[in-house]
Design a protein around this motif. Structure first.
Motif, PDB file in Angstrom:
ATOM      1  N   GLY A  89       6.118   6.508  -7.321  1.00 29.24           N
ATOM      2  CA  GLY A  89       5.334   7.212  -6.305  1.00 29.24           C
ATOM      3  C   GLY A  89       5.420   8.703  -6.580  1.00 29.24           C
ATOM      4  N   SER A  90       4.576   9.491  -5.925  1.00 32.00           N
ATOM      5  CA  SER A  90       4.743  10.930  -6.124  1.00 32.00           C
ATOM      6  C   SER A  90       5.958  11.440  -5.361  1.00 32.00           C
ATOM      7  N   ASP A  91       6.441  10.652  -4.404  1.00 29.73           N
ATOM      8  CA  ASP A  91       7.681  11.026  -3.708  1.00 29.73           C
ATOM      9  C   ASP A  91       8.810  11.318  -4.699  1.00 29.73           C
ATOM     10  N   PHE A 115       3.412  17.938   4.576  1.00 29.02           N
ATOM     11  CA  PHE A 115       3.995  16.599   4.410  1.00 29.02           C
ATOM     12  C   PHE A 115       5.519  16.666   4.589  1.00 29.02           C
ATOM     13  N   TYR A 118       8.522  17.196   1.823  1.00 23.91           N
ATOM     14  CA  TYR A 118       8.918  18.462   1.188  1.00 23.91           C
ATOM     15  C   TYR A 118      10.246  18.950   1.776  1.00 23.91           C
ATOM     16  N   ALA A 158      -0.196  20.329   0.027  1.00 26.13           N
ATOM     17  CA  ALA A 158      -1.002  19.140  -0.248  1.00 26.13           C
ATOM     18  C   ALA A 158      -2.449  19.573  -0.145  1.00 26.13           C
ATOM     19  N   ASN A 162      -2.369  16.636   4.206  1.00 27.74           N
ATOM     20  CA  ASN A 162      -2.044  15.553   5.135  1.00 27.74           C
ATOM     21  C   ASN A 162      -1.096  16.156   6.162  1.00 27.74           C
ATOM     22  N   ASP A 189       0.123  19.087  -4.365  1.00 31.30           N
ATOM     23  CA  ASP A 189       0.254  17.652  -4.117  1.00 31.30           C
ATOM     24  C   ASP A 189      -1.156  17.087  -3.963  1.00 31.30           C
ATOM     25  N   ALA A 191      -2.255  13.957  -3.620  1.00 33.89           N
ATOM     26  CA  ALA A 191      -2.277  12.538  -3.204  1.00 33.89           C
ATOM     27  C   ALA A 191      -3.681  12.094  -2.792  1.00 33.89           C
ATOM     28  N   TYR A 192      -4.481  13.064  -2.260  1.00 35.59           N
ATOM     29  CA  TYR A 192      -5.825  12.718  -1.778  1.00 35.59           C
ATOM     30  C   TYR A 192      -6.923  13.362  -2.625  1.00 35.59           C
ATOM     31  N   THR A 217      -0.939  10.346  -7.167  1.00 31.27           N
ATOM     32  CA  THR A 217      -0.361   9.056  -6.793  1.00 31.27           C
ATOM     33  C   THR A 217      -1.342   7.908  -6.994  1.00 31.27           C
ATOM     34  N   SER A 219      -0.998   5.493  -4.818  1.00 30.28           N
ATOM     35  CA  SER A 219      -0.820   4.851  -3.508  1.00 30.28           C
ATOM     36  C   SER A 219      -2.045   4.912  -2.614  1.00 30.28           C
ATOM     37  N   LYS A 220      -2.937   5.848  -2.841  1.00 28.34           N
ATOM     38  CA  LYS A 220      -4.023   6.037  -1.895  1.00 28.34           C
ATOM     39  C   LYS A 220      -5.327   5.459  -2.473  1.00 28.34           C
ATOM     40  N   ARG A 228       4.398   1.537  -5.956  1.00 28.03           N
ATOM     41  CA  ARG A 228       5.172   2.747  -6.164  1.00 28.03           C
ATOM     42  C   ARG A 228       4.978   3.376  -7.551  1.00 28.03           C
TER      43      ARG A 228
END
Ligand code: PLP
Length: 361
Positions: A89-91, A115, A118, A158, A162, A189, A191-192, A217, A219-220, A228
């Motif tokens: 994951g990017s986490d 987010f 962080y 992000a 988010n 980030d 993610a989106y 990521t 994930s989305k 993950r």
């Protein structure tokens, strides 16, 4: 019994991360719009690849992720695969960046509604998270530049953000990257990023500046939140640092196979992207018709604003009673809002019907 040993400083200040709810007591048929997941599931090609990889479970995965990095590089217009790192994951990348670049005495800057990971990862590294104000739920470049000091090691934003869904444009990103103090890494980030039109997630910027790093990521948009997989793109020096610390076998055979098939399945991404844009517009129009304001969103969710926390909580409870689960982002400093993931046509229809019924009282 002797006492348990004390953890490193900062760790007990971490508040446990709460994932989006997925159940409502007494309601069996729920639609989950609380975690920004892909309502169309994973791509069929990703499922087939994961299934085929199951037979290889006895083998250790490769450590260099060369095949997945090559696929990512290809699909993103010919990136240098040696400037890509793959992660759980990017986490995991957010965590590794904090671990490698920030420690006690250092500051990690994020935006007010940023987010939660962080601040969690900054504290886990012993560093101090610092929050800069936003302007009308948007990243404020001047506020970030004002808040950056000689102690600032990392700046996370992000983009799209988010839980606000807003996007900071290209010129503002350049101004931020070029205005930060020496020795500070700007982390975009993304993610989106796949949901924003005409936006490369900052890849071009990171391609030309060693002080910019992009996280992405599966994930989305790719619908692989349960698998993950994430990735990062930056200078070779930063990639080299992260590769020394990440676990050599961080990604399983199955996760690697699923992600590679997913990133190559452009038809699926196009279908999901078009449907998200259509349902997002429908959701915003439906909210507006009920006098519930929201900002234009560049992501796969909409942040709906209510009169106050009580009204948001009342609407949230009503939606839950109808089996519609959204996110009440109190912990993000937005207690008067509800973040609603964009569902498929049926899910969005159910959400809108429930909102109409709530408004009718
Ligand atoms: C969902 C999300 C992520 C993705 O986390 P993964 O670990 O890749 O699943 C990263 N950043 C933001 C802002 C998110 O909302």
């Amino acid at each position: 019994m002797s006492a348990a040993p004390a953890p490193q400083p900062g760790i007990m200040e971490i508040e446990l991360y709460q994932g989006g709810a997925s159940k409502v007591d007494g309601v069996t048929d729920v639609v989950k719009l609380s975690s920004n997941e892909n309502p169309h599931g994973p791509s069929p090609a990703a499922m087939a690849a994961a299934q085929a990889a199951v037979a290889e479970m006895n083998r250790y995965p490769n450590t260099d992720h060369a095949s997945l990095r090559a696929a990512i590089a290809d699909v993103h217009g010919g990136l240098d695969p040696d400037r890509i790192v793959c992660s759980v994951g990017s986490d995991e990348i957010i965590h590794l960046l904090c671990q490698c670049f920030a420690g006690p005495g250092d500051e990690v800057l994020h935006t007010h509604h940023g987010f939660l990971m962080y601040a969690i990862s900054a504290r886990a590294a012993g560093a101090a998270p610092v929050s800069a104000p936003e302007r009308d739920r948007r990243v404020d470049v001047d506020a970030l530049l004002d808040a950056a000091t000689e102690r600032t090691r990392l700046v996370f934003i992000a983009n799209p953000a988010n839980p606000t869904g807003t996007l900071l444009g290209g010129q503002d990103l350049v101004r931020l990257a070029d205005g930060l103090p020496e020795g500070c890494l700007l982390v975009l980030d993304g993610a989106y990023a796949e949901f924003a039109e005409e936006f490369d997630g900052g890849l071009t910027l990171a391609g030309t500046r060693a002080n910019v790093f992009v996280t992405r990521t599966f994930s989305k948009m790719y619908g692989l939140g349960g698998m993950r997989v994430g990735w990062g793109y930056g200078s070779r020096d930063v990639i080299d640092v992260l590769n020394r610390v990440r676990g050599p076998f961080n990604l399983s055979n199955i996760a690697l196979a699923a992600a590679e098939a997913a990133v190559r399945d452009r038809d699926f991404v196009e279908m999901c992207s078009a449907d998200n844009a259509a349902q997002r517009a429908r959701l915003r129009a439906g909210l507006a018709a009920l006098d519930i304001p929201s900002d234009p969103s560049e992501a796969n969710f909409v942040l709906a604003r209510f009169a106050d926390e009580a009204e948001a909580a009342d609407c949230d409870a009503f939606l839950k009673s109808r089996g519609v689960i959204v996110r009440h982002p109190r912990s993000y400093g937005l207690p008067h809002c509800l973040r609603m993931s964009v569902g498929d046509a049926a899910g969005t229809g159910r959400l809108l019907d429930a909102l109409v019924a709530w408004r009718a009282g």
